[in-house]
Design a protein around this motif. Structure first.
Motif, PDB file in Angstrom:
ATOM      1  N   UNK A  21      62.192  30.376 -82.855  1.00 60.06           N
ATOM      2  CA  UNK A  21      62.385  31.595 -82.078  1.00 60.06           C
ATOM      3  C   UNK A  21      61.564  31.550 -80.798  1.00 60.06           C
ATOM      4  N   UNK A  22      62.093  32.156 -79.753  1.00 58.99           N
ATOM      5  CA  UNK A  22      61.356  32.315 -78.496  1.00 58.99           C
ATOM      6  C   UNK A  22      61.102  33.794 -78.296  1.00 58.99           C
ATOM      7  N   UNK A 121      62.192  34.202 -69.171  1.00 61.73           N
ATOM      8  CA  UNK A 121      61.518  33.019 -69.711  1.00 61.73           C
ATOM      9  C   UNK A 121      61.906  32.803 -71.169  1.00 61.73           C
ATOM     10  N   UNK A 122      62.003  33.883 -71.928  1.00 59.13           N
ATOM     11  CA  UNK A 122      62.394  33.778 -73.343  1.00 59.13           C
ATOM     12  C   UNK A 122      63.835  33.289 -73.477  1.00 59.13           C
ATOM     13  N   UNK A 123      64.719  33.761 -72.624  1.00 58.50           N
ATOM     14  CA  UNK A 123      66.117  33.328 -72.667  1.00 58.50           C
ATOM     15  C   UNK A 123      66.218  31.837 -72.353  1.00 58.50           C
ATOM     16  N   UNK A 124      65.473  31.377 -71.352  1.00 54.58           N
ATOM     17  CA  UNK A 124      65.448  29.942 -71.034  1.00 54.58           C
ATOM     18  C   UNK A 124      64.995  29.123 -72.230  1.00 54.58           C
ATOM     19  N   UNK A 125      63.939  29.596 -72.877  1.00 50.67           N
ATOM     20  CA  UNK A 125      63.381  28.867 -74.014  1.00 50.67           C
ATOM     21  C   UNK A 125      64.338  28.890 -75.205  1.00 50.67           C
ATOM     22  N   UNK A 126      64.985  30.027 -75.444  1.00 51.35           N
ATOM     23  CA  UNK A 126      65.983  30.100 -76.513  1.00 51.35           C
ATOM     24  C   UNK A 126      67.105  29.095 -76.275  1.00 51.35           C
ATOM     25  N   UNK A 127      67.590  29.030 -75.038  1.00 54.59           N
ATOM     26  CA  UNK A 127      68.664  28.104 -74.699  1.00 54.59           C
ATOM     27  C   UNK A 127      68.208  26.659 -74.887  1.00 54.59           C
ATOM     28  N   UNK A 128      66.991  26.364 -74.455  1.00 53.49           N
ATOM     29  CA  UNK A 128      66.432  25.024 -74.618  1.00 53.49           C
ATOM     30  C   UNK A 128      66.324  24.641 -76.094  1.00 53.49           C
ATOM     31  N   UNK A 129      65.815  25.542 -76.915  1.00 50.65           N
ATOM     32  CA  UNK A 129      65.664  25.278 -78.351  1.00 50.65           C
ATOM     33  C   UNK A 129      67.029  25.080 -79.009  1.00 50.65           C
ATOM     34  N   UNK A 130      68.001  25.869 -78.593  1.00 51.99           N
ATOM     35  CA  UNK A 130      69.352  25.767 -79.159  1.00 51.99           C
ATOM     36  C   UNK A 130      69.966  24.404 -78.817  1.00 51.99           C
TER      37      UNK A 130
END
Length: 134
Positions: A21-22, A121-130
């Motif tokens: 999770x981000x 920033x959280x959306x970017x990180x969520x996309x990266x993790x996905x």
């Protein structure tokens, strides 16, 4: 950790220990203390990699701000020694704004620009993790 770099503010998000999770953490002022403040967060959250949004043009080409972000990422890498990856951040602020409208009840709180930055920033990180898990 992900950073949504802006001329005035930098949104910060981190992951849980399992990198599933981000979540948005804070928004930092983009001033002379920026790198020192990021270094504190790196220590606090045991960061091993940093994702920084690269503001590309609509057609995918680099923008003027992309050069500023690249310069900032070099300075931060030199200061912390952690791997830094630039990722496409197109539309993240718009997505963050929509998320805030859906989840923040009062108009006054929705106008907080820092809220948009850290959620972007959280959306970017969520996309990266996905993408990383696929």
């Amino acid at each position: 950790m992900s950073l949504d770099y802006g001329e005035k503010r930098v949104g910060v998000a981190v992951t849980d220990p399992l990198n599933i999770f981000a979540y948005p953490v804070t928004t930092l002022d983009n001033d002379s203390n920026l790198i020192a403040n990021i270094l504190k967060l790196i220590d606090e959250y045991n960061v091993i990699k940093i994702i920084i949004g690269n503001p590309l043009k609509e057609n995918g080409e680099e923008s003027k701000v992309s050069l500023i972000v690249k310069d900032f990422s070099r300075k931060l890498r030199n200061a912390c020694g952690i791997e830094i990856e630039l990722v496409d951040e197109r539309y993240t602020s718009h997505m963050a704004q929509r998320r805030i409208i859906e989840s923040v009840p009062t108009k006054k709180k929705r106008k907080d620009k820092g809220l948009i930055d850290k959620n972007a920033a959280a959306i970017m990180l969520e996309d990266y993790l996905r993408k990383k898990s696929n």
